[in-house]
Design an enzyme around this catalytic site. Structure first.
Site, PDB file in Angstrom:
ATOM      1  N   ASP A 108      44.722 -34.520  40.252  1.00  0.00           N
ATOM      2  CA  ASP A 108      44.142 -33.563  39.307  1.00  0.00           C
ATOM      3  C   ASP A 108      43.592 -34.275  38.078  1.00  0.00           C
ATOM      4  O   ASP A 108      42.780 -33.713  37.348  1.00  0.00           O
ATOM      5  CB  ASP A 108      45.205 -32.557  38.844  1.00  0.00           C
ATOM      6  CG  ASP A 108      45.754 -31.719  39.980  1.00  0.00           C
ATOM      7  OD1 ASP A 108      45.009 -31.458  40.952  1.00  0.00           O
ATOM      8  OD2 ASP A 108      46.937 -31.325  39.915  1.00  0.00           O
ATOM      9  N   GLU A 124      37.304 -29.562  52.769  1.00  0.00           N
ATOM     10  CA  GLU A 124      38.369 -29.015  53.601  1.00  0.00           C
ATOM     11  C   GLU A 124      37.954 -27.688  54.222  1.00  0.00           C
ATOM     12  O   GLU A 124      37.556 -26.760  53.507  1.00  0.00           O
ATOM     13  CB  GLU A 124      39.651 -28.804  52.801  1.00  0.00           C
ATOM     14  CG  GLU A 124      40.781 -28.233  53.643  1.00  0.00           C
ATOM     15  CD  GLU A 124      42.090 -28.063  52.906  1.00  0.00           C
ATOM     16  OE1 GLU A 124      42.984 -27.363  53.433  1.00  0.00           O
ATOM     17  OE2 GLU A 124      42.226 -28.616  51.792  1.00  0.00           O
ATOM     18  N   ASP A 168      37.277 -27.131  48.710  1.00  0.00           N
ATOM     19  CA  ASP A 168      37.902 -26.234  49.683  1.00  0.00           C
ATOM     20  C   ASP A 168      36.901 -25.143  50.038  1.00  0.00           C
ATOM     21  O   ASP A 168      36.257 -24.575  49.156  1.00  0.00           O
ATOM     22  CB  ASP A 168      39.160 -25.584  49.094  1.00  0.00           C
ATOM     23  CG  ASP A 168      40.281 -26.581  48.871  1.00  0.00           C
ATOM     24  OD1 ASP A 168      40.611 -27.312  49.818  1.00  0.00           O
ATOM     25  OD2 ASP A 168      40.825 -26.621  47.752  1.00  0.00           O
ATOM     26  N   GLU A 226      36.605 -33.084  45.824  1.00  0.00           N
ATOM     27  CA  GLU A 226      37.162 -32.290  46.911  1.00  0.00           C
ATOM     28  C   GLU A 226      36.690 -30.845  46.814  1.00  0.00           C
ATOM     29  O   GLU A 226      36.719 -30.250  45.728  1.00  0.00           O
ATOM     30  CB  GLU A 226      38.695 -32.309  46.873  1.00  0.00           C
ATOM     31  CG  GLU A 226      39.306 -31.633  48.086  1.00  0.00           C
ATOM     32  CD  GLU A 226      40.611 -30.914  47.801  1.00  0.00           C
ATOM     33  OE1 GLU A 226      41.281 -30.536  48.776  1.00  0.00           O
ATOM     34  OE2 GLU A 226      40.946 -30.708  46.620  1.00  0.00           O
ATOM     35  N   HIS A 283      39.874 -22.367  46.751  1.00  0.00           N
ATOM     36  CA  HIS A 283      41.070 -22.776  47.470  1.00  0.00           C
ATOM     37  C   HIS A 283      41.776 -21.604  48.136  1.00  0.00           C
ATOM     38  O   HIS A 283      42.125 -21.656  49.316  1.00  0.00           O
ATOM     39  CB  HIS A 283      42.044 -23.486  46.528  1.00  0.00           C
ATOM     40  CG  HIS A 283      43.329 -23.865  47.183  1.00  0.00           C
ATOM     41  ND1 HIS A 283      44.425 -23.032  47.221  1.00  0.00           N
ATOM     42  CD2 HIS A 283      43.688 -24.985  47.845  1.00  0.00           C
ATOM     43  CE1 HIS A 283      45.405 -23.620  47.881  1.00  0.00           C
ATOM     44  NE2 HIS A 283      44.984 -24.802  48.271  1.00  0.00           N
ATOM     45  N   LYS A 301      39.086 -24.329  55.668  1.00  0.00           N
ATOM     46  CA  LYS A 301      40.269 -23.485  55.532  1.00  0.00           C
ATOM     47  C   LYS A 301      40.106 -22.228  56.383  1.00  0.00           C
ATOM     48  O   LYS A 301      38.994 -21.762  56.605  1.00  0.00           O
ATOM     49  CB  LYS A 301      40.495 -23.107  54.071  1.00  0.00           C
ATOM     50  CG  LYS A 301      40.645 -24.315  53.146  1.00  0.00           C
ATOM     51  CD  LYS A 301      41.000 -23.905  51.730  1.00  0.00           C
ATOM     52  CE  LYS A 301      42.464 -23.507  51.604  1.00  0.00           C
ATOM     53  NZ  LYS A 301      43.377 -24.657  51.720  1.00  0.00           N
ATOM     54  N   HIS A 318      40.782 -33.807  42.952  1.00  0.00           N
ATOM     55  CA  HIS A 318      41.372 -32.633  43.586  1.00  0.00           C
ATOM     56  C   HIS A 318      40.812 -31.354  42.976  1.00  0.00           C
ATOM     57  O   HIS A 318      41.066 -31.039  41.813  1.00  0.00           O
ATOM     58  CB  HIS A 318      42.895 -32.694  43.409  1.00  0.00           C
ATOM     59  CG  HIS A 318      43.648 -31.604  44.082  1.00  0.00           C
ATOM     60  ND1 HIS A 318      44.536 -30.790  43.411  1.00  0.00           N
ATOM     61  CD2 HIS A 318      43.660 -31.189  45.367  1.00  0.00           C
ATOM     62  CE1 HIS A 318      45.070 -29.933  44.256  1.00  0.00           C
ATOM     63  NE2 HIS A 318      44.557 -30.147  45.453  1.00  0.00           N
ATOM     64  N   ARG A 319      39.998 -30.642  43.747  1.00  0.00           N
ATOM     65  CA  ARG A 319      39.312 -29.433  43.276  1.00  0.00           C
ATOM     66  C   ARG A 319      38.429 -29.738  42.066  1.00  0.00           C
ATOM     67  O   ARG A 319      38.238 -28.903  41.184  1.00  0.00           O
ATOM     68  CB  ARG A 319      40.306 -28.317  42.967  1.00  0.00           C
ATOM     69  CG  ARG A 319      41.297 -28.062  44.089  1.00  0.00           C
ATOM     70  CD  ARG A 319      42.314 -26.990  43.755  1.00  0.00           C
ATOM     71  NE  ARG A 319      43.420 -26.996  44.713  1.00  0.00           N
ATOM     72  CZ  ARG A 319      44.482 -26.209  44.653  1.00  0.00           C
ATOM     73  NH1 ARG A 319      44.587 -25.316  43.672  1.00  0.00           N
ATOM     74  NH2 ARG A 319      45.454 -26.296  45.544  1.00  0.00           N
TER      75      ARG A 319
END
Length: 282
Positions: free
Chosen positions: A271, A148, A68, A66, A81, A150, A39-40
């Site tokens: 995370d 992702e 964003d 990942e 993000h 956004k 995650h990130r």
């Protein structure tokens, strides 16, 4: 980079027995194998959405990193993000109000050292915001990317630019794309149906899944990405029976991981790309 975090996930090849694959789309490069998504990057240990964070997630064994996406005022896709730079840099204002050159002058790492002193590292000072093209150039085909889209209404050409970069770097088989925007995913599916898509879901109360939901999602998506706190066994069972992948976010404890895997989810965002595996091996 810190070397004290060394254990990788042991679940990378875990297969949920008896699960059928998605029908539309049906990418040959991804199966129902359980996947771990950083995650990130490895955002518990390093400044999110930086090359160092992605590299650490990869070293810790995450199946996907990942990313964003936001877009600069001069039309460059960058990893961030938030819609603004305030939280994760020493700057302020919206991403779209900055040129990529202006973003590159911001410190994207020192904030982490201040907020998370346990994992502070001098290497994190003055890190820069990476562009998507830089990320692709750095990692190439060595990693898998979970991207992702956004603010698609704010960035109407984001999907086109994203697909162009993926094709330019020959990464069609290395990418999954997710979004909360149904419109964004439908646009991507129409332009490049080989890319598996995940419909993100932001339930604010215990989730319900209906036949009409499933029919709609399967027209363009391979799976769904719900908030793990809002789903239950029946929800996961219904989605899996329909052939949808289920990738909940963001799972940071062994207890939650155990429960979700018993329910049959096919991947998780986390995370921590190492600590859950340490618990799982006990």
């Amino acid at each position: 980079m810190k070397k004290k975090i060394i254990l990788a996930w042991v679940l990378l090849l875990y297969v949920n027995g008896g699960c059928s694959k998605s029908v539309t789309p049906n990418p040959s490069s991804f199966s129902d194998s359980f996947i771990v998504i950083g995650h990130r990057g490895a955002s518990a240990y390093a400044p999110e959405h930086t090359i160092i964070s992605y590299q650490l997630a990869y070293e810790l064994g995450a199946d996907f990193i990942e990313i964003d996406l936001q877009m600069t005022k001069d039309g460059v896709l960058v990893a961030m993000h938030d819609n603004t730079v305030d939280r994760t840099t020493n700057g302020n204002g919206s991403v779209e109000s900055h040129s990529v050159e202006e973003l590159k002058r911001l410190d994207a790492g020192s904030w982490f050292n201040k907020n998370f002193p346990l994992y502070a590292d001098s290497e994190y000072e003055f890190l820069t915001v990476p562009t998507l093209e830089e990320i692709f150039a750095y990692f190439g085909k060595e990693v898998n990317y979970y991207i992702e889209t956004k603010s698609p209404d704010k960035y109407p050409d984001m999907e086109e630019k994203l697909i162009q970069l993926i094709r330019k770097n020959d990464l069609i088989e290395k990418v999954i794309i997710q979004s909360f925007s149904e419109k964004s995913l439908i646009q991507i599916h129409a332009a490049e149906p080989r890319i598996p898509l995940i419909q993100l879901l932001s339930y604010q109360s215990p989730a319900k899944i209906t036949e009409s939901d499933i029919i709609k999602w399967k027209e363009y998506a391979a799976g769904i990405g719900p908030n793990y706190q809002m789903i239950d066994k029946a929800y996961v069972k219904a989605a899996r029976r329909a052939g949808l992948l289920v990738h909940p976010y963001t799972v940071n404890s062994k207890k939650d991981l155990d429960r979700l895997m018993k329910w049959g989810v096919t991947g998780v965002f986390t995370d921590f790309a190492d600590s859950l595996s340490e618990e799982w091996k006990k």
